[in-house]
Structure formats: C-alpha cells, structure tokens
Design an enzyme around this catalytic site. Structure first.
Site, PDB file in Angstrom:
ATOM      1  N   THR A   1      78.655  41.375 -37.023  1.00  0.00           N
ATOM      2  CA  THR A   1      78.402  39.989 -36.668  1.00  0.00           C
ATOM      3  C   THR A   1      76.906  39.791 -36.533  1.00  0.00           C
ATOM      4  O   THR A   1      76.209  40.632 -35.974  1.00  0.00           O
ATOM      5  CB  THR A   1      79.116  39.619 -35.357  1.00  0.00           C
ATOM      6  OG1 THR A   1      80.529  39.749 -35.572  1.00  0.00           O
ATOM      7  CG2 THR A   1      78.836  38.190 -34.946  1.00  0.00           C
TER       8      THR A   1
ATOM      9  N   PHE B   1      73.999  37.740 -34.863  1.00  0.00           N
ATOM     10  CA  PHE B   1      73.732  36.884 -33.716  1.00  0.00           C
ATOM     11  C   PHE B   1      72.337  36.294 -33.847  1.00  0.00           C
ATOM     12  O   PHE B   1      71.439  36.945 -34.389  1.00  0.00           O
ATOM     13  CB  PHE B   1      73.778  37.691 -32.412  1.00  0.00           C
ATOM     14  CG  PHE B   1      75.169  38.104 -31.997  1.00  0.00           C
ATOM     15  CD1 PHE B   1      75.772  39.224 -32.544  1.00  0.00           C
ATOM     16  CD2 PHE B   1      75.881  37.362 -31.049  1.00  0.00           C
ATOM     17  CE1 PHE B   1      77.050  39.610 -32.167  1.00  0.00           C
ATOM     18  CE2 PHE B   1      77.156  37.734 -30.660  1.00  0.00           C
ATOM     19  CZ  PHE B   1      77.749  38.853 -31.226  1.00  0.00           C
TER      20      PHE B   1
END
Ligand code: PEP
Ligand code: MN
Length: 676
Positions: A286, A288
C-alpha cells in the site's frame, strides 16, 4: 560405542556450540557497526555532492563498486550471487541515506510531531507514519475513525501531519482518499510504500472450521477476496480499521469470530494467527502519503515526485494534449487515475503523478503549458520519491555489446502484418523483462533445461545459469511432444519449481504455454510466456496471449515462412500485447544431417521487416550439443538480439532433448566464448 550412553564421556571435543554462536553474534554486530560507519561516510558524501551540485546517482560508479566487490568476493570464496545482491541493496540504501540527509538539511528537523492516522497502534497507517518520520524524536498520535477525520485534524491544526493510504497493488486506488484530498488545501509532503500482510486472527484456540464471522476493513477484505471466497457460511462484517477489528474480537472473545489484520495486531491484542498471509497477492503493497497544511521544499538534488489533479475540457483530444506537453518536455508520468467529478458525474477528474520537482523551472513551465488545456488544475504537492530501484549489475562474464550488425532498416511494402512490420520511423522495440532488455545493444542469454524434471535439477541448473552470467532462466513444464508416450512435463508443479528457482537466483523465467485456458494462470506465475514452434499457428492461443500483460516469446514454426511468423506475431499485437520477442529455432529442409536447419538469414530479414527483437535458439536447430556453439556464434554474427540454449546437469539422463543439452561446463564455456 557411542558416548551418549556414558554420561561421563558425553562432552564433545573442541569449542562448545554456545561459544561458537557467541562468536557469530560478535561478527554480526561488527557488520552492523560497519554498516553504520558506511552510512556516516555516505552523509558526508551527500554534503559534498550538495556543495558541488553533483547528481546523487552515478550509475557507472555504482556498477564499478559492485564489480569490485564481486572480484573481491572471489578471493574470499563468497557466493557471487549473495555479494551482488547485498551490494545492490547497500548501494540503494546508501542513496536513500544521502537523499534523506540532503532533504533534512533542506527542511530542517522536527523533534516533535503530532500525526493523525486512521486506526490505532499496530495498524498499517501507524507503520507508514513511522517510516515517513524517521528522524523525529517524539511523536504524538491523533487516532481517527475515518479518512475525513484525519484530513480535518490536519486542517484544524490538531495534527502537523496526516497519513493516508492512497493506493494498493491489489485493490487499486482508494477513491475515498482521493476525494478527500480534492476538497482541501492540504499538500502532499511525503510518500511511502508499506508491504501489507494480512492474517486471519482469532482468540487463542480458534479454528478455521468453526468460524462464523470475520471482521475486516473493506480494503483488507478486497485484498483477501480469493481466500474468503473459499470459506463456506462465514459472514463478513466491515469495520473502520484493521487493527481495531483485532482489538474488537479480542474484546468479544468468541472462538467463532475472527478478524483480518497484521501480525503486529496479533501481538498487541494477544490473538492467535489462524491463517498466515491470506492476501491474494504475496506482493501486496500500500502506498501512503503524508499531508500537511504547509509544503516542505524538496532539495534540488533529491528525486521528487509531483502530484497534480486536473479536469480537461470536453473537446476531443484534450487529455492527449495534456499528456503531449509532458512527453515533449521529457517529464515521465508515473501515474494516471481518473475519478468522476462528484458534482458532475459526466466530467472526469484526472490525478497525475510525474517525476520532477514543481520548483524546477522546467517542470513549472510544463505545468503552465498544461494549464492552457485544462478547465481546472491544482498541484497537490511535491515530495521526495521513494521509487529508488537498486542498480542492477551486469555480471562480469555476461556477453558484452556483440550486436554491431546494422541492417538496412527500410519499411517493407504494405502487408497485413501492420503492427509487427517496421514503420517509416523504424524505431526498434525494446521488450523489458524485469530489467532485462530484449532488442537493445546487449545480447540477452536465456538458458535452462528443456524440461523441468525435479527440484534438484532446476535449482542446480538455475545456479549455473546465474553464475555463468546468463540473464533469463527457461524450463518447459507442459511439453508438446511428438509422441504421446514421451515425458509430458511436470505441469503446474513444474511451473512452481521454475518460478521458485527464479526467485531464489533472481532470474526472470520463461516457460511454454500450450493451452488458451492456461494463459491467465501462467501469466501470474512466470515472466515470459513462450509459444512453441508447434503452436505458432494455434490462433486461439495467440489471441489469448495477446490479451495478457506479459511478454511473449514466439518461436517460428517448423515449416513456417518468415511472413507466417510475422502474421502470427500480428495476432498477439492485435490483441493489445505489444511485448513480443521473435525466435528463430531451425526449420525443416531436405537436409537431414542435423535435427533442423538453422535459418540464419531469418535474423537480418526479420530485423529489416520488423521492429520486434529477434533471438535464436541454436539448441533445437542443432539437436546436437556439439553444434550448439558454432550455431550460437553464427546467430550472434548475424545480429541476433539474444540466444536461448538448453542446459542439463546430466544430459544423458535428461527426460527430453538430452543430446542437444549443454552440460553446466558447456554453458560456462559458451558464455566465455561469447564474451571474448
Ligand atoms: C522448447 O523451447 O522447449 C521447445 C519445445 O522448442 P520448439 O517449440 O522450438 O520445438
Ligand atoms: Mn527442448
């Protein structure tokens, strides 16, 4: 007699294992402190480079350092693969340290920062926030339930930074976060990618078979969809964050209720891991971003990314004009997302990430030019880029620059192979296979067994392939054999072994796909899909590989003309897949002295007619290992972009194509002959 029966005699001779382990611990600590000293020198180098305005990245210096370490590794009898991998990482980290240091000098250090995240300790946002603020001494946290609250906390000054997940390798862009960024004056000041591993957690004693309910964040549920779809009669309950789902089930304390969360959450809340790594993709990451009210300038010599959001007018071609500005300015775009505009669903918002710093006049003027084609444009921020790929070393024995043959690159008369044919401009296509470039100036070497036969066989061959300096590992798993009674290959088990060997020895892998229904699964497991000679005109198969985003190695049919080979390539290109590598592997002629006749002429002819890379397989052309060397040299002489050869640890015992397989020594000899 064995001493174990006699307690007075049971002490083995020599130093005790505990002492030896202590010695190993001492050496490891020494390695760590040496790495730390290396980093402090790297910081001084960064200061020097900043002063002298020298670029931080110097590929030739990186290459030289790694080659010198490899040479030294030999003197110490160290595994060259370990040493090259280690130093690739050390050099990449040294760059990161230099960038971080230069960035700190630019932006100053903060000893205390308040950070808003969605979730609690142990969440992925928490991990991301830690790596986004490596030098901060004291962090305070504002824990929020929703992304909008994170944004609000920063906007209202209750937090200096907000950390938000923006996209995931499995589930894609996180729309809600994009929408949040649009409506605020916050700017992006940093990014980080976090590897996300989801586990199924339960209270101690929980069993998979007894589960009735699973709590999970919608993103986490999406990333584990495949695993969850196999569970029967289990209800999924959506929660607002991953670590909180774990906290909640610890409170519920019911063995039929589980949560999807990370290992840290299990440790934090005293839960058991019922099932490890349940995310569909093992490389689940992921990205960020950190947002703040005020921008943080990025030092000029630190690689930067700039994020922009814009809408274009409804005129046809408006987006193309925007992209064209960046193309003409040679500014790489690394991301393009689109979202419908909330107030007007027929208008699209485009989110773009480009490589460059908004403070750089070149980038600034491109952005100004882009503005004239948009109805709205906002710069979301410039921040240090984390996309630092390690420098990949060219192994010393790798064949060098042997492609010097210039063919007459004129377009051919109109034919129906429109996409495969060379156009007026005549530019060569480079097919990139995980950093290995087919079609450039470097000769690419593919080597490996005809068939994957066993774990030992493929691992030992992969090692030899790596050590010889070859670039790609081959191995057949679904073998198209002339006789149904011959060995047909290990099937999927073979593909798994080949992929594993590729991971261990850091080599891209290629294997033959024989059936349209195998294509999708195969494409997930290997780096290049091979279409074998016998399948060159299997049009259903060609169309299927034309739909996937994986390079295809297309072998010429046993009795196919050059034109038919190009038409076969056309099927793949027409499906959308532009990464096709052509392979000459010998054809049937009246001559029976060798298994086939290598059509050397095909190499320059294909290169004249097509922009696609052309490689040669001398093994299947020859059918005889003694002929492989001369045919390989002929192919290189004719200008082939690469070679594919078969190798086996014990060719006499090979289950297929033993007579034409090189021994491990034979491969090493061929490689040094090519390099010479
Ligand atoms: C192979 O490369 O494994 C193979 C079977 O070759 P071809 O399709 O060229 O016969
Ligand atoms: Mn073979």
């Amino acid at each position: 007699m064995y001493g174990i029966l006699d307690s007075s005699n049971s002490e083995p001779e020599g130093p005790r294992i505990d002492d030896l382990r202590q010695e190993v611990d001492r050496i490891d600590n020494e390695i760590l402190s040496l790495l730390a000293s290396r980093n402090s020198v790297a910081r001084r180098i960064a200061d020097n480079k900043s002063l002298t305005r020298t670029p931080f990245r110097d590929d030739s210096r990186e290459q030289k350092v790694i080659l010198e370490r490899l040479a030294a590794a030999k003197d110490h009898s160290l595994n060259p693969d370990l040493v090259s991998r280690l130093w690739e990482q050390i050099m990449a980290d040294s760059l990161r340290v230099q960038f971080e240091h230069a960035q700190q000098a630019e932006s100053g250090t903060n000893s205390e920062v308040t950070i808003a995240i969605q979730g609690v300790d142990g969440s992925n946002s928490h991990r991301a926030a830690l790596s986004l603020t490596p030098t901060v001494e004291k962090r305070s946290w504002v824990s929020c339930d929703r992304f909008s609250e994170v944004v609000a906390a920063v906007k209202e000054g209750r937090a200096d930074l907000g950390v938000l997940p923006i996209e995931n390798t499995t589930s894609g862009a996180i729309a809600e976060v994009y929408d949040q960024l649009l409506d605020t004056k916050l700017t992006i000041v940093g990014e980080v990618k976090v590897k996300v591993v989801h586990c199924l957690l339960g209270v101690p004693g929980s069993q998979l078979a007894d589960l009735k309910t699973i709590h999970g964040h919608p993103q986490a549920v999406a990333q584990c969809a495949e695993f969850l779809s196999e569970l029967k009669n289990v209800e999924v309950v959506y929660t607002t964050d991953t670590a909180k789902s774990a906290q909640r089930i610890a409170e519920i304390n019911n063995p039929t209720v589980a949560a999807i969360a990370g290992q840290q959450a299990a440790d934090l809340f005293g839960l058991d891991v019922i099932e490890d790594e349940i995310n569909t993709r093992t490389s689940n990451q992921t990205r960020f971003v950190a947002v703040s009210l005020t921008p943080v300038p990025v030092a000029e010599n630190v690689p930067a990314k700039t994020s922009v959001v814009l809408t274009v007018s409804n005129d046809a071609g408006a987006l193309a004009k925007v992209l064209d500005v960046f193309a003409k300015a040679s500014i790489p775009l690394v991301k393009l997302e689109s979202r419908p505009l909330l107030e007007d669903p027929w208008q699209e918002l485009f989110y773009l990430d480009l490589e460059g710093n908004r403070a750089d006049p070149h980038v600034a003027s491109a952005l100004a030019a882009v503005k004239t084609h948009t109805s709205y444009l906002r710069i979301l921020g410039t921040y240090p880029s984390t996309d630092l790929r390690p420098h990949r070393v060219e192994t010393p024995s790798a064949p060098l620059q042997v492609r010097e043959i210039a063919v007459d690159r004129k377009p051919s008369p109109a034919s129906s192979a429109r996409l495969a044919e060379r156009s007026e401009q005549g530019r060569d296509t480079i097919v990139d296979v995980r950093g290995v470039a087919f079609g450039g100036d470097q000769l690419v070497m593919i080597a490996g067994p005809c068939s994957v036969e066993s774990e030992d066989q493929v691992m030992s061959t992969a090692r030899v392939v790596k050590e010889s300096g070859a670039n790609v590992l081959r191995g057949g798993c679904f073998k198209p054999r002339t006789s149904p009674y011959s060995f047909q290959g290990l099937g999927w088990e073979g593909v798994e072994l080949l992929a594993e060997a590729g991971r261990i020895y850091d080599l891209p892998v290629v294997t033959e796909v024989g059936a349209p229904e195998h294509v999708e699964r195969m494409a997930d497991m290997v780096d290049v899909l091979q279409i074998g000679a016998r399948n060159m005109q299997n049009f259903a198969l060609l169309s299927e590989v034309g739909l996937v985003n994986k390079p295809v190695l297309l072998k010429r049919g046993l009795s196919a003309s050059i034109d038919e080979l190009l038409q076969a390539a056309e099927y793949i290109l027409a499906g959308g897949n532009q990464r096709v590598i052509l392979c000459e592997r010998g054809i049937r002629t009246f001559e029976t002295a060798a298994r086939n006749t290598l059509d050397v002429t095909a190499v320059p002819v294909l290169q004249r007619r097509s922009h696609l890379p052309v490689i040669v397989d001398p093994s299947h052309a020859a059918g005889d290992r003694d002929l492989v060397h001369p045919l390989a040299m002929a192919a290189v002489g004719a200008g082939a972009h690469g070679l594919m050869v078969e190798v086996h640890p014990d060719p006499d015992q090979a289950l297929s194509d033993g007579p034409q397989s090189l021994t491990h020594d034979g491969l090493a000899r061929l490689m040094s002959r090519l390099a010479a």
